[in-house]
Motif scaffolding. Structure first.
Motif, PDB file in Angstrom:
ATOM      1  N   TRP A  10       0.825  -1.206   0.000  1.00  0.00           N
ATOM      2  CA  TRP A  10       0.000   0.000   0.000  1.00  0.00           C
ATOM      3  C   TRP A  10       0.860   1.257   0.000  1.00  0.00           C
ATOM      4  CZ3 TRP A  10      -4.246  -1.480  -1.826  1.00  0.00           C
ATOM      5  CH2 TRP A  10      -4.800  -2.708  -1.468  1.00  0.00           C
ATOM      6  N   ASN A  11       1.915   1.244  -0.748  1.00  0.00           N
ATOM      7  CA  ASN A  11       2.853   2.347  -0.922  1.00  0.00           C
ATOM      8  C   ASN A  11       2.188   3.447  -1.761  1.00  0.00           C
ATOM      9  OD1 ASN A  11       5.068   3.898  -1.827  1.00  0.00           O
ATOM     10  ND2 ASN A  11       5.937   2.225  -3.009  1.00  0.00           N
ATOM     11  N   SER A  12       2.372   4.695  -1.400  1.00  0.00           N
ATOM     12  CA  SER A  12       1.721   5.799  -2.117  1.00  0.00           C
ATOM     13  C   SER A  12       2.226   5.962  -3.553  1.00  0.00           C
ATOM     14  CB  SER A  12       1.903   7.111  -1.353  1.00  0.00           C
ATOM     15  OG  SER A  12       3.272   7.444  -1.240  1.00  0.00           O
ATOM     16  N   TYR A  13       3.375   5.381  -3.899  1.00  0.00           N
ATOM     17  CA  TYR A  13       3.875   5.471  -5.274  1.00  0.00           C
ATOM     18  C   TYR A  13       3.303   4.364  -6.162  1.00  0.00           C
ATOM     19  CZ  TYR A  13       7.523   8.768  -3.732  1.00  0.00           C
ATOM     20  OH  TYR A  13       8.214   9.834  -3.233  1.00  0.00           O
ATOM     21  N   ASN A  14       2.679   3.380  -5.583  1.00  0.00           N
ATOM     22  CA  ASN A  14       2.117   2.272  -6.360  1.00  0.00           C
ATOM     23  C   ASN A  14       0.885   2.702  -7.137  1.00  0.00           C
ATOM     24  OD1 ASN A  14       4.016   0.761  -4.997  1.00  0.00           O
ATOM     25  ND2 ASN A  14       2.548  -0.551  -3.957  1.00  0.00           N
ATOM     26  N   VAL A  15       0.688   2.095  -8.276  1.00  0.00           N
ATOM     27  CA  VAL A  15      -0.568   2.222  -9.006  1.00  0.00           C
ATOM     28  C   VAL A  15      -1.586   1.373  -8.226  1.00  0.00           C
ATOM     29  CG1 VAL A  15      -1.742   1.712 -11.186  1.00  0.00           C
ATOM     30  CG2 VAL A  15       0.638   2.531 -11.206  1.00  0.00           C
ATOM     31  N   PRO A  16      -2.764   1.912  -7.912  1.00  0.00           N
ATOM     32  CA  PRO A  16      -3.720   1.165  -7.073  1.00  0.00           C
ATOM     33  C   PRO A  16      -4.046  -0.252  -7.566  1.00  0.00           C
ATOM     34  CG  PRO A  16      -4.389   3.445  -7.209  1.00  0.00           C
ATOM     35  CD  PRO A  16      -3.227   3.275  -8.171  1.00  0.00           C
ATOM     36  N   LYS A  17      -4.233  -0.441  -8.859  1.00  0.00           N
ATOM     37  CA  LYS A  17      -4.550  -1.798  -9.328  1.00  0.00           C
ATOM     38  C   LYS A  17      -3.362  -2.739  -9.129  1.00  0.00           C
ATOM     39  CE  LYS A  17      -3.603  -0.861 -14.230  1.00  0.00           C
ATOM     40  NZ  LYS A  17      -4.226  -0.775 -15.556  1.00  0.00           N
ATOM     41  N   HIS A  18      -2.145  -2.216  -9.157  1.00  0.00           N
ATOM     42  CA  HIS A  18      -0.968  -3.027  -8.879  1.00  0.00           C
ATOM     43  C   HIS A  18      -0.978  -3.446  -7.410  1.00  0.00           C
ATOM     44  CE1 HIS A  18       1.439  -0.920 -12.346  1.00  0.00           C
ATOM     45  NE2 HIS A  18       0.324  -1.518 -12.782  1.00  0.00           N
ATOM     46  N   SER A  19      -1.318  -2.496  -6.542  1.00  0.00           N
ATOM     47  CA  SER A  19      -1.373  -2.787  -5.106  1.00  0.00           C
ATOM     48  C   SER A  19      -2.420  -3.859  -4.804  1.00  0.00           C
ATOM     49  CB  SER A  19      -1.702  -1.525  -4.309  1.00  0.00           C
ATOM     50  OG  SER A  19      -0.616  -0.641  -4.310  1.00  0.00           O
ATOM     51  N   PHE A  20      -3.555  -3.788  -5.470  1.00  0.00           N
ATOM     52  CA  PHE A  20      -4.612  -4.771  -5.215  1.00  0.00           C
ATOM     53  C   PHE A  20      -4.143  -6.186  -5.538  1.00  0.00           C
ATOM     54  CE2 PHE A  20      -8.268  -7.308  -6.533  1.00  0.00           C
ATOM     55  CZ  PHE A  20      -8.995  -7.284  -5.346  1.00  0.00           C
ATOM     56  N   ILE A  21      -3.520  -6.374  -6.695  1.00  0.00           N
ATOM     57  CA  ILE A  21      -3.041  -7.707  -7.074  1.00  0.00           C
ATOM     58  C   ILE A  21      -1.927  -8.156  -6.124  1.00  0.00           C
ATOM     59  CG2 ILE A  21      -1.887  -9.049  -8.902  1.00  0.00           C
ATOM     60  CD1 ILE A  21      -4.895  -8.463  -9.419  1.00  0.00           C
ATOM     61  N   ALA A  22      -1.033  -7.251  -5.740  1.00  0.00           N
ATOM     62  CA  ALA A  22       0.033  -7.595  -4.794  1.00  0.00           C
ATOM     63  C   ALA A  22      -0.567  -7.988  -3.440  1.00  0.00           C
ATOM     64  CB  ALA A  22       1.005  -6.433  -4.643  1.00  0.00           C
ATOM     65  N   TRP A  23      -1.600  -7.295  -3.019  1.00  0.00           N
ATOM     66  CA  TRP A  23      -2.286  -7.615  -1.771  1.00  0.00           C
ATOM     67  C   TRP A  23      -2.887  -9.021  -1.836  1.00  0.00           C
ATOM     68  CZ3 TRP A  23      -7.924  -6.892  -0.846  1.00  0.00           C
ATOM     69  CH2 TRP A  23      -8.275  -7.040   0.507  1.00  0.00           C
ATOM     70  N   MET A  24      -3.566  -9.311  -2.935  1.00  0.00           N
ATOM     71  CA  MET A  24      -4.144 -10.654  -3.113  1.00  0.00           C
ATOM     72  C   MET A  24      -3.053 -11.723  -3.098  1.00  0.00           C
ATOM     73  SD  MET A  24      -7.432 -10.314  -3.285  1.00  0.00           S
ATOM     74  CE  MET A  24      -8.035 -11.794  -4.059  1.00  0.00           C
ATOM     75  N   LEU A  25      -1.928 -11.410  -3.716  1.00  0.00           N
ATOM     76  CA  LEU A  25      -0.798 -12.341  -3.727  1.00  0.00           C
ATOM     77  C   LEU A  25      -0.294 -12.593  -2.308  1.00  0.00           C
ATOM     78  CD1 LEU A  25       1.509 -13.929  -5.150  1.00  0.00           C
ATOM     79  CD2 LEU A  25       2.718 -11.747  -5.285  1.00  0.00           C
ATOM     80  N   ALA A 110       7.211   0.277  -5.841  1.00  0.00           N
ATOM     81  CA  ALA A 110       6.290   0.491  -6.963  1.00  0.00           C
ATOM     82  C   ALA A 110       6.671  -0.390  -8.148  1.00  0.00           C
ATOM     83  CB  ALA A 110       6.276   1.964  -7.364  1.00  0.00           C
ATOM     84  N   VAL A 111       7.972  -0.540  -8.378  1.00  0.00           N
ATOM     85  CA  VAL A 111       8.438  -1.424  -9.454  1.00  0.00           C
ATOM     86  C   VAL A 111       8.059  -2.865  -9.133  1.00  0.00           C
ATOM     87  CG1 VAL A 111      10.479  -2.362 -10.605  1.00  0.00           C
ATOM     88  CG2 VAL A 111      10.313   0.087 -10.194  1.00  0.00           C
TER      89      VAL A 111
END
Length: 170
Positions: A10-25, A110-111
């Motif tokens: 949940w880093n502020s530099y992340n794209v939100p949809k990227h964060s969601f998939i990373a969270w699910m992972l 973010a990367v």
């Protein structure tokens, strides 16, 4: 419940949809073929990218030779060496420790989340279309996403060294 990876996902530099998939992972909730087979949805649990091993999250993101090529390219681009026995958790910890500043750390995260997102989309494209795309295309997509996102995150609070570092990678 507090987890020690929340600031990566949940880093502020992340794209939100990227964060969601990373969270699910990180929660172990991505529907890999191993999970789909256990639920009776599919009969074959082999990876749709390489067809060599059971498709687990760890396999998709770090052990599949196709996704490993993507990871190696991105890590080389970011100047990070990847170990043979990397896991999602150890990779995130290592990326964060190698940073000289908070801005770089957030950029690295973010990367990482962009890489997770694009590898999952890569896997889904192969699953739904029965076509495995060239890993170099995925690398270009990740770099493009990161370039756009990082350019929007740079502020006057960034010091000159961090701005120079960013301009060298984007």
């Amino acid at each position: 419940m507090k987890v020690d990876w929340h600031h990566w996902v949940w880093n502020s530099y992340n794209v939100p949809k990227h964060s969601f998939i990373a969270w699910m992972l990180m929660l172990g909730k991505l529907k890999t073929r191993e999970r789909l087979k256990a639920a009776g949805v599919v009969s074959d649990d082999r990876c749709v990218l390489c067809f060599a091993e059971t498709e687990t999250s760890n396999h998709v993101f770090f052990n599949c030779y196709r996704s490993k090529r993507v990871c190696e390219h991105i890590m080389l681009w970011m100047g990070i060496r990847m170990g043979n026995r990397e896991t999602i958790y150890t990779s995130w910890k290592k990326w964060g420790r190698q940073c000289r500043s908070r801005n770089r750390q957030k950029a690295y995260y973010a990367v990482q989340t962009a890489m997770v997102y694009h590898l999952w989309m890569y896997r889904n494209y192969a699953y739904w279309n029965n076509v495995v795309r060239n890993p170099e295309i995925i690398v270009k997509e990740i770099k493009q996403d990161i370039k756009h996102r990082m350019q929007s995150c740079v502020t006057l609070k960034w010091n000159r060294e961090d701005r120079n570092w960013l301009s060298n990678i984007v």
